[in-house]
Design a protein around this motif. Structure first.
Motif, short mmCIF file in Angstrom:
data_model
loop_
_atom_site.label_atom_id
_atom_site.label_comp_id
_atom_site.label_asym_id
_atom_site.label_seq_id
_atom_site.Cartn_x
_atom_site.Cartn_y
_atom_site.Cartn_z
N ILE A 65 33.02 -6.21 -56.01
CA ILE A 65 33.79 -5.45 -56.99
C ILE A 65 35.14 -5.04 -56.41
N SER A 66 35.61 -5.80 -55.41
CA SER A 66 36.92 -5.51 -54.82
C SER A 66 38.00 -5.58 -55.88
N SER A 67 37.83 -6.46 -56.86
CA SER A 67 38.68 -6.49 -58.04
C SER A 67 37.86 -5.97 -59.21
N PRO A 68 37.95 -4.68 -59.53
CA PRO A 68 37.05 -4.07 -60.51
C PRO A 68 37.07 -4.74 -61.88
N SER A 69 38.16 -5.35 -62.24
CA SER A 69 38.24 -5.97 -63.56
C SER A 69 37.49 -7.30 -63.63
N SER A 70 37.13 -7.85 -62.48
CA SER A 70 36.42 -9.14 -62.49
C SER A 70 35.30 -9.15 -61.44
N PRO A 71 34.26 -8.31 -61.64
CA PRO A 71 33.14 -8.32 -60.70
C PRO A 71 32.43 -9.66 -60.70
N ARG A 72 31.99 -10.10 -59.51
CA ARG A 72 31.31 -11.40 -59.43
C ARG A 72 30.16 -11.31 -58.45
N GLU A 73 29.05 -11.89 -58.83
CA GLU A 73 27.88 -11.94 -57.97
C GLU A 73 28.11 -12.97 -56.87
N VAL A 74 27.92 -12.52 -55.60
CA VAL A 74 28.12 -13.44 -54.47
C VAL A 74 26.80 -13.85 -53.83
N HIS A 75 25.74 -13.07 -54.03
CA HIS A 75 24.42 -13.43 -53.52
C HIS A 75 23.36 -12.87 -54.46
N PHE A 76 22.25 -13.58 -54.58
CA PHE A 76 21.06 -13.06 -55.25
C PHE A 76 19.86 -13.33 -54.36
N ILE A 77 19.13 -12.26 -54.01
CA ILE A 77 17.99 -12.37 -53.11
C ILE A 77 16.72 -12.14 -53.91
N PRO A 78 15.88 -13.14 -54.08
CA PRO A 78 14.64 -12.95 -54.84
C PRO A 78 13.70 -11.98 -54.12
N THR A 79 12.98 -11.19 -54.90
CA THR A 79 11.98 -10.26 -54.37
C THR A 79 10.73 -10.35 -55.24
N VAL A 80 9.70 -9.60 -54.84
CA VAL A 80 8.55 -9.46 -55.73
C VAL A 80 9.01 -8.74 -57.00
N ASN A 81 8.30 -8.96 -58.09
CA ASN A 81 8.66 -8.33 -59.35
C ASN A 81 8.24 -6.87 -59.37
N SER A 82 9.19 -5.98 -59.62
CA SER A 82 8.88 -4.56 -59.70
C SER A 82 9.94 -3.86 -60.53
N VAL A 83 9.49 -3.01 -61.45
CA VAL A 83 10.42 -2.20 -62.24
C VAL A 83 11.13 -1.19 -61.35
N TRP A 84 10.45 -0.74 -60.27
CA TRP A 84 10.97 0.32 -59.42
C TRP A 84 11.51 -0.24 -58.11
N LYS A 85 12.81 -0.09 -57.91
CA LYS A 85 13.44 -0.36 -56.62
C LYS A 85 14.41 0.77 -56.32
N ASP A 86 14.65 1.00 -55.03
CA ASP A 86 15.68 1.96 -54.65
C ASP A 86 16.40 1.40 -53.44
#
Length: 255
Positions: A65-86
């Motif tokens: 989000i270094s350029s707030p007007s054009s946020p872009r995903e740079v990585h996605f890390i799969p995890t177990v499925n859970s509604v609750w994360k912190d």
């Protein structure tokens, strides 16, 4: 700066769906059409790049989000499925906990640790670590005290109070210093060796001396108005504690 970043990014996520006349302007939007979201935290690199660490039902999304007007995903890390994360950070590491999920304890992610120095690489997998012990596979929330390098994991195994870890000596392989287990804690906040724990099932906050992590000691407690104590935070001067209750139309309270 981080708190401003988090509030701003939360508004980026939600103002498109829930526009309000609140004197806040949306400057960018990153849609997640196939993901349910559950948490967001911020991270600033020394070179000035800014990132949002976004928890999803099935992973962790790292967004530039270094350029707030054009946020872009740079990585996605799969995890177990859970509604609750912190998610919270310490130094150049991100620490992620997750709660209830459909799987065995052996399949749990435990404490997911990401060395954020790897953000610029094409493959983040060498920078990902997982910490699990017989005492810990899941937790509902995490709070990290930057001044001491201690992490507090709340709602461990869906029934525990707080598990206290030392991150300072070895950030990717913490050591357990102690625990508070007199009642379930949903969340908590720590400053100057005092833990303000949120016992939502008891409907109260509990003030706990954790200056000696091996021997936490209760000091005092009080019920919150709707008796579903969700979270707590101290004012900057340390004179006032604010709490919320996890119930529709509940109060924000101050003590």
């Amino acid at each position: 700066m981080i708190r401003t970043l988090l509030v701003g990014f939360a508004m980026i996520l939600y103002t498109a769906a829930y526009p309000q006349d609140n004197n806040i302007t949306s400057v960018g939007h990153l849609p997640y059409p196939t993901h349910l979201l559950n948490c967001v935290w911020g991270y600033n690199e020394r070179n000035g790049n800014e990132y949002a660490l976004v928890g999803t039902y099935d992973g962790i999304s790292i967004v530039d989000i270094s350029s707030p007007s054009s946020p872009r995903e740079v990585h996605f890390i799969p995890t177990v499925n859970s509604v609750w994360k912190d998610i919270q950070t310490y130094s150049h590491y991100a620490y992620i906990v997750h709660g209830i999920y459909n799987g065995t304890q052996e399949e749990a992610d435990g404490l997911l640790i990401i060395d954020l120095r790897g953000i610029g690489s094409d493959d983040l997998s060498p920078y990902i670590h997982r910490y699990k012990t017989p005492e810990y596979q899941t937790a509902h929330n995490i709070f990290i005290d930057d001044d001491t390098g201690l992490a507090y994991l709340f709602g461990v195994q869906e029934r525990g109070g707080a598990l206290i870890l030392n991150l300072k000596e070895n950030p990717i392989s913490p050591t357990i210093l102690g625990s508070y287990d007199r009642t379930y804690l949903h969340d908590g906040y720590v400053r100057d060796g005092i833990l303000y724990g949120c016992a939502d099932k008891d409907g109260r906050f509990i003030i706990i001396d954790v200056s000696d992590p091996s021997s936490p000691r209760e000091i005092n407690s009080a019920q919150t108005p709707n008796r579903t104590t969700h979270n707590a935070w101290l004012s900057d001067d340390g004179h006032t504690l604010f709490t919320t209750d996890e119930k529709m139309s509940a109060y924000i309270s101050s003590y």
